[in-house]
Structures are given as C-alpha cells and as structure tokens.
Design a protein around this motif. Sequence first.
Motif, PDB file in Angstrom:
ATOM      1  N   GLY A 236       0.830  -1.217   0.041  1.00  0.00           N
ATOM      2  CA  GLY A 236       0.055  -0.010  -0.072  1.00  0.00           C
ATOM      3  C   GLY A 236       0.862   1.390   0.180  1.00  0.00           C
ATOM      4  O   GLY A 236       0.360   2.498  -0.382  1.00  0.00           O
ATOM      5  N   HIS A 237       1.917   1.257   0.191  1.00  0.00           N
ATOM      6  CA  HIS A 237       3.060   2.204   0.362  1.00  0.00           C
ATOM      7  C   HIS A 237       3.924   2.346  -0.682  1.00  0.00           C
ATOM      8  O   HIS A 237       5.007   2.778  -0.656  1.00  0.00           O
ATOM      9  N   THR A 238       3.517   1.752  -2.124  1.00  0.00           N
ATOM     10  CA  THR A 238       4.349   1.966  -3.186  1.00  0.00           C
ATOM     11  C   THR A 238       3.538   3.245  -3.767  1.00  0.00           C
ATOM     12  O   THR A 238       2.472   3.309  -4.024  1.00  0.00           O
ATOM     13  N   VAL A 239       4.396   4.094  -4.437  1.00  0.00           N
ATOM     14  CA  VAL A 239       3.692   5.472  -4.995  1.00  0.00           C
ATOM     15  C   VAL A 239       3.539   5.241  -6.369  1.00  0.00           C
ATOM     16  O   VAL A 239       4.255   4.587  -7.296  1.00  0.00           O
ATOM     17  N   LEU A 240       2.214   5.731  -6.630  1.00  0.00           N
ATOM     18  CA  LEU A 240       1.648   5.552  -7.938  1.00  0.00           C
ATOM     19  C   LEU A 240       1.452   7.113  -8.445  1.00  0.00           C
ATOM     20  O   LEU A 240       1.073   7.085  -9.667  1.00  0.00           O
ATOM     21  N   GLN A 241       1.393   8.170  -7.569  1.00  0.00           N
ATOM     22  CA  GLN A 241       1.226   9.491  -8.208  1.00  0.00           C
ATOM     23  C   GLN A 241       2.217  10.416  -7.345  1.00  0.00           C
ATOM     24  O   GLN A 241       2.045  10.777  -6.139  1.00  0.00           O
ATOM     25  N   LEU A 242       3.317  10.649  -8.213  1.00  0.00           N
ATOM     26  CA  LEU A 242       4.371  11.646  -7.511  1.00  0.00           C
ATOM     27  C   LEU A 242       3.745  12.697  -7.025  1.00  0.00           C
ATOM     28  O   LEU A 242       4.263  13.311  -5.980  1.00  0.00           O
ATOM     29  N   CYS A 249       2.281   7.294   5.829  1.00  0.00           N
ATOM     30  CA  CYS A 249       3.929   6.788   5.992  1.00  0.00           C
ATOM     31  C   CYS A 249       4.801   7.829   5.776  1.00  0.00           C
ATOM     32  O   CYS A 249       5.909   7.771   6.046  1.00  0.00           O
ATOM     33  N   GLY A 250       4.486   9.050   5.263  1.00  0.00           N
ATOM     34  CA  GLY A 250       5.057  10.177   5.223  1.00  0.00           C
ATOM     35  C   GLY A 250       5.379  10.307   3.672  1.00  0.00           C
ATOM     36  O   GLY A 250       5.899  11.505   3.175  1.00  0.00           O
ATOM     37  N   ARG A 251       5.076   9.431   2.720  1.00  0.00           N
ATOM     38  CA  ARG A 251       5.278   9.688   1.095  1.00  0.00           C
ATOM     39  C   ARG A 251       4.083  10.252   0.629  1.00  0.00           C
ATOM     40  O   ARG A 251       3.348  10.642   1.301  1.00  0.00           O
ATOM     41  N   SER A 252       4.145  10.547  -0.598  1.00  0.00           N
ATOM     42  CA  SER A 252       3.106  11.211  -1.354  1.00  0.00           C
ATOM     43  C   SER A 252       2.656  10.266  -2.358  1.00  0.00           C
ATOM     44  O   SER A 252       3.478   9.773  -3.206  1.00  0.00           O
ATOM     45  N   GLY A 253       1.396  10.402  -2.852  1.00  0.00           N
ATOM     46  CA  GLY A 253       0.982   9.598  -3.776  1.00  0.00           C
ATOM     47  C   GLY A 253       0.671   7.877  -3.636  1.00  0.00           C
ATOM     48  O   GLY A 253       0.816   7.332  -4.634  1.00  0.00           O
ATOM     49  N   CYS A 254       0.734   7.458  -2.181  1.00  0.00           N
ATOM     50  CA  CYS A 254       0.987   6.079  -2.129  1.00  0.00           C
ATOM     51  C   CYS A 254      -0.405   5.397  -2.781  1.00  0.00           C
ATOM     52  O   CYS A 254      -1.407   5.965  -2.568  1.00  0.00           O
ATOM     53  N   LEU A 255      -0.374   4.187  -3.194  1.00  0.00           N
ATOM     54  CA  LEU A 255      -1.469   3.357  -3.469  1.00  0.00           C
ATOM     55  C   LEU A 255      -2.612   3.372  -2.312  1.00  0.00           C
ATOM     56  O   LEU A 255      -3.655   3.666  -2.719  1.00  0.00           O
ATOM     57  N   GLU A 256      -2.196   3.309  -1.188  1.00  0.00           N
ATOM     58  CA  GLU A 256      -3.305   3.050  -0.103  1.00  0.00           C
ATOM     59  C   GLU A 256      -3.986   4.535   0.048  1.00  0.00           C
ATOM     60  O   GLU A 256      -5.229   4.669   0.182  1.00  0.00           O
ATOM     61  N   THR A 270     -13.229   3.677  -8.878  1.00  0.00           N
ATOM     62  CA  THR A 270     -11.972   4.185  -8.951  1.00  0.00           C
ATOM     63  C   THR A 270     -11.133   3.676  -8.234  1.00  0.00           C
ATOM     64  O   THR A 270      -9.738   3.404  -8.441  1.00  0.00           O
ATOM     65  N   ALA A 271     -11.479   3.270  -6.946  1.00  0.00           N
ATOM     66  CA  ALA A 271     -10.568   2.667  -5.892  1.00  0.00           C
ATOM     67  C   ALA A 271     -10.253   1.430  -6.388  1.00  0.00           C
ATOM     68  O   ALA A 271      -9.018   0.816  -6.346  1.00  0.00           O
ATOM     69  N   ALA A 272     -11.105   0.564  -6.818  1.00  0.00           N
ATOM     70  CA  ALA A 272     -10.727  -0.630  -7.298  1.00  0.00           C
ATOM     71  C   ALA A 272      -9.668  -0.614  -8.605  1.00  0.00           C
ATOM     72  O   ALA A 272      -8.752  -1.713  -8.615  1.00  0.00           O
ATOM     73  N   ARG A 273      -9.883   0.400  -9.389  1.00  0.00           N
ATOM     74  CA  ARG A 273      -8.810   0.597 -10.468  1.00  0.00           C
ATOM     75  C   ARG A 273      -7.584   0.914  -9.923  1.00  0.00           C
ATOM     76  O   ARG A 273      -6.312   0.582 -10.464  1.00  0.00           O
ATOM     77  N   VAL A 274      -7.361   1.649  -8.830  1.00  0.00           N
ATOM     78  CA  VAL A 274      -6.294   2.059  -8.183  1.00  0.00           C
ATOM     79  C   VAL A 274      -5.592   0.858  -7.709  1.00  0.00           C
ATOM     80  O   VAL A 274      -4.357   0.443  -7.875  1.00  0.00           O
ATOM     81  N   LEU A 275      -6.281  -0.037  -7.090  1.00  0.00           N
ATOM     82  CA  LEU A 275      -5.709  -1.438  -6.364  1.00  0.00           C
ATOM     83  C   LEU A 275      -5.282  -2.134  -7.774  1.00  0.00           C
ATOM     84  O   LEU A 275      -4.084  -2.626  -7.652  1.00  0.00           O
ATOM     85  N   ALA A 276      -6.035  -2.263  -8.829  1.00  0.00           N
ATOM     86  CA  ALA A 276      -5.717  -3.163  -9.707  1.00  0.00           C
ATOM     87  C   ALA A 276      -4.609  -2.668 -10.466  1.00  0.00           C
ATOM     88  O   ALA A 276      -3.748  -3.610 -10.956  1.00  0.00           O
ATOM     89  N   THR A 277      -4.199  -1.352 -10.677  1.00  0.00           N
ATOM     90  CA  THR A 277      -2.926  -0.752 -11.061  1.00  0.00           C
ATOM     91  C   THR A 277      -1.782  -1.325 -10.367  1.00  0.00           C
ATOM     92  O   THR A 277      -0.672  -1.761 -10.996  1.00  0.00           O
ATOM     93  N   GLY A 278      -1.827  -1.209  -9.014  1.00  0.00           N
ATOM     94  CA  GLY A 278      -0.923  -1.456  -8.182  1.00  0.00           C
ATOM     95  C   GLY A 278      -0.492  -3.250  -8.423  1.00  0.00           C
ATOM     96  O   GLY A 278       0.318  -3.690  -8.511  1.00  0.00           O
ATOM     97  N   ILE A 279      -1.626  -4.030  -8.558  1.00  0.00           N
ATOM     98  CA  ILE A 279      -1.619  -5.474  -8.707  1.00  0.00           C
ATOM     99  C   ILE A 279      -0.878  -5.618  -9.884  1.00  0.00           C
ATOM    100  O   ILE A 279       0.022  -6.488 -10.058  1.00  0.00           O
ATOM    101  N   VAL A 280      -1.073  -4.973 -11.018  1.00  0.00           N
ATOM    102  CA  VAL A 280      -0.398  -5.322 -12.157  1.00  0.00           C
ATOM    103  C   VAL A 280       1.157  -4.994 -12.168  1.00  0.00           C
ATOM    104  O   VAL A 280       1.984  -5.527 -12.609  1.00  0.00           O
ATOM    105  N   ASN A 281       1.445  -3.807 -11.478  1.00  0.00           N
ATOM    106  CA  ASN A 281       2.729  -3.400 -11.246  1.00  0.00           C
ATOM    107  C   ASN A 281       3.374  -4.463 -10.426  1.00  0.00           C
ATOM    108  O   ASN A 281       4.859  -4.931 -10.705  1.00  0.00           O
ATOM    109  N   LEU A 282       2.986  -4.922  -9.417  1.00  0.00           N
ATOM    110  CA  LEU A 282       3.314  -6.136  -8.793  1.00  0.00           C
ATOM    111  C   LEU A 282       3.661  -7.384  -9.471  1.00  0.00           C
ATOM    112  O   LEU A 282       4.839  -8.163  -9.417  1.00  0.00           O
TER     113      LEU A 282
END
Length: 361
Positions: A236-242, A249-256, A270-282
């Motif tokens: 959840g703390h991988t960045v998708l939007q800079l 966690c202190g970062r900006s634009g995390c998946l969570e 939209t929430a489901a698409r955000v999660l799916a984008t992170g899953i594809v990256n994984l």
Amino acid sequence: MDTPGAHLEHLRDYNESLVVALARSRAEFDRAGVAEATGLTPQAVSKVLGRLVEHGLVEVCGVRRQGVGKPASIYRLVPGSRHAVGFHVARRTLRTVLTDLAGTVLTSTVTPLPPDFTPGQLLDAMREAVRKAGVNPVGAGIGMVGPLDHAAGIVRDAHRLRHWHDVPLRELAQECLALPVHLDKDVTAGVTAEAWRRGPAFRDGALIMVESGIGAGLWLGGAAYRGAHTNAGEFGHTVLQLDGPRCVCGRSGCLEILHDTAVADGQLGTAARVLATGIVNLLQTTDVNHVVLAGADLLRSSEVYETTTRDAIPRSHWLDVSVTLADLGADVIAAGAAMQVLDAAYGIPSKMGVRSLFSTV
C-alpha cells in the motif's frame, strides 16, 4: 558443538515432522506410502508412527491386505488431538480463530478494539480470547499490521497506531498468554493460509489485503517471502502518483491513500482501479501466477474488485494469472497465523530451528 544425542533428537523431531506434514495432506496412509513419500526407511517409519500413535497425533483406522503375509495397518491424522489459536490484529478489531491440527477453523470471533489501542489493551483482549477458547493450544500465532520485524518479534511503527513504536509484541504475548507465540505480518500469515489450502500448485502467489490498510503477502518459490528485514509486503505504500496526497507513511501519492481517498469520495470503481493498477505493477515485478484478494473492506465489494483486477491484467497466451477471493474469507489472516504455529510445532523444521521453540505436548 552438537552432541550425538542432540543430533539424534533433531533427527527424530525432523522425521516426526515429515510424517505429520504428510498426514495432514492425506485422508489415510500406510507405512509403505510414508516411506515412499518421505524417503525414510520402513524401519524408521515404523518407529515414528509408533511415537505419533503414542502421543495421539495419528491413529490406526484399519488394515489393508495385500496377498499373503501380515496385513498393513492404515493410519490417519487425529485432527482434534492438538489445537492452535490465531489472531488477526487490525486497526479496529481483533479476530480470533481456533484451529485443529489439520488447520480447520473450528471457531471464529471478532472483538472490537478501542480507538488507537495500546499494547496492554491488545494483550488483555488476547488473554480473554484464549480463555474463552476452552482448550490448551500448542501456541498462538499473531498476524499484525506492519511495519514489523518478524525475526526480532518487534512491531516497529504500525501505521495509524500511536502506541506501537518498537513494541516487542512476541515477547509480551508469550509472557501474557504463557504460550509459544509466532508473530508475523498479517499479509504473510494470510498467504500462508492460502498455500496450506491450495497445496503445492500454489507456488508463486500474492495475497492482496484491503482492511483499514493495504498490504501484499508474497509466496515465492513455494515459501513465504519476507525480505532482508522481514518487512516485505508494504504494498500500500508504493507510490503511484508523484504529486499525490500525503500518506500516513510520510510519502506522497501512495497506493493506499489514493485508494482510501476514492473510497471516502464514494468512488468505489476508481478505488478498485487504483488497486488493480498496483497489482499489475506487482505482477510485472514478481511474475507470480496467482493473486488472492482478501480483507474485510475488500470482501464487502468483492465482485467489483475481482472483476476490475481481472480486466486490468494484460492478456497473454503464456503469462497466465489466476485471480481468486480468499478461500477462508475474513478468517484468512487469523487462520494463517494459527497454521504458522502448527508449521512450527508439527511441520517440517526450518533451517533457523523454529521447531525448537515448540515442544510436542
């Protein structure tokens, strides 16, 4: 230096663990089948089975006649001979399950936790849950929100929980419960449960959990992957939007934070698409072939998340990926924590000597 006696004791424990692990995967078995599956000699198998019968872990359930000679005894596991307790510590609740030796969930309860609960409040809830279980378990497993140091048994800085900085939860829980305790990240416990349930075919997979936070449990090469600092899974703390919003966690634009903001705005798609984008990256990073969706928040809208994730994964004639829901539903984390206890007590010992933390009761 190891003494000869210590070596023989380890060898005996290892052999017993091999046979119990086999017994958990088969309805019935005989001495010849165990010898073939484990590589142990028939004589060694006979001794191991004798000890396991004596301890009540397996029992004779019949005989099989194969031509002339003495008939072969048929054995089976005695699931009710041992029990384990598993806890899932979320930011709002404590879920407790009781499992038998086969990993079957016998009971499941949910206890509300106070807002921003302290270690003492959590331990009180755990102690009461064990009391209500009404059995003497071989140990307790805890699947806890991270970040945490699995190797040291310390919760480092659990996100959104003020009182959880460098808390030695494993040690505190062992003292409080008077039981051996296994502490792991919630998602790692969850993916362990999936591996138990799905068997050897589940060799490279990821469990994605959405429940007051987002994480990923990784099962790579047939084993849980925890990383160099045993803190893998902070998906959840991988960045998708800079230039995205500030995360806890202190970062900006995390998946969570992107996912949770969409949910708060009523934009579940939209929430489901955000999660799916992170899953594809994984998937692009790990090349796992099985994604399990889990967590109470996700399961309430499971159809949306499951469909969106499947649609987001690129189709390929050779990169196949299965997307399923957690086999045990909301119990998957707590059940996995209990299964980790059973692995440590009666599974194949690890090279780190985890088996030695638990003694055969």
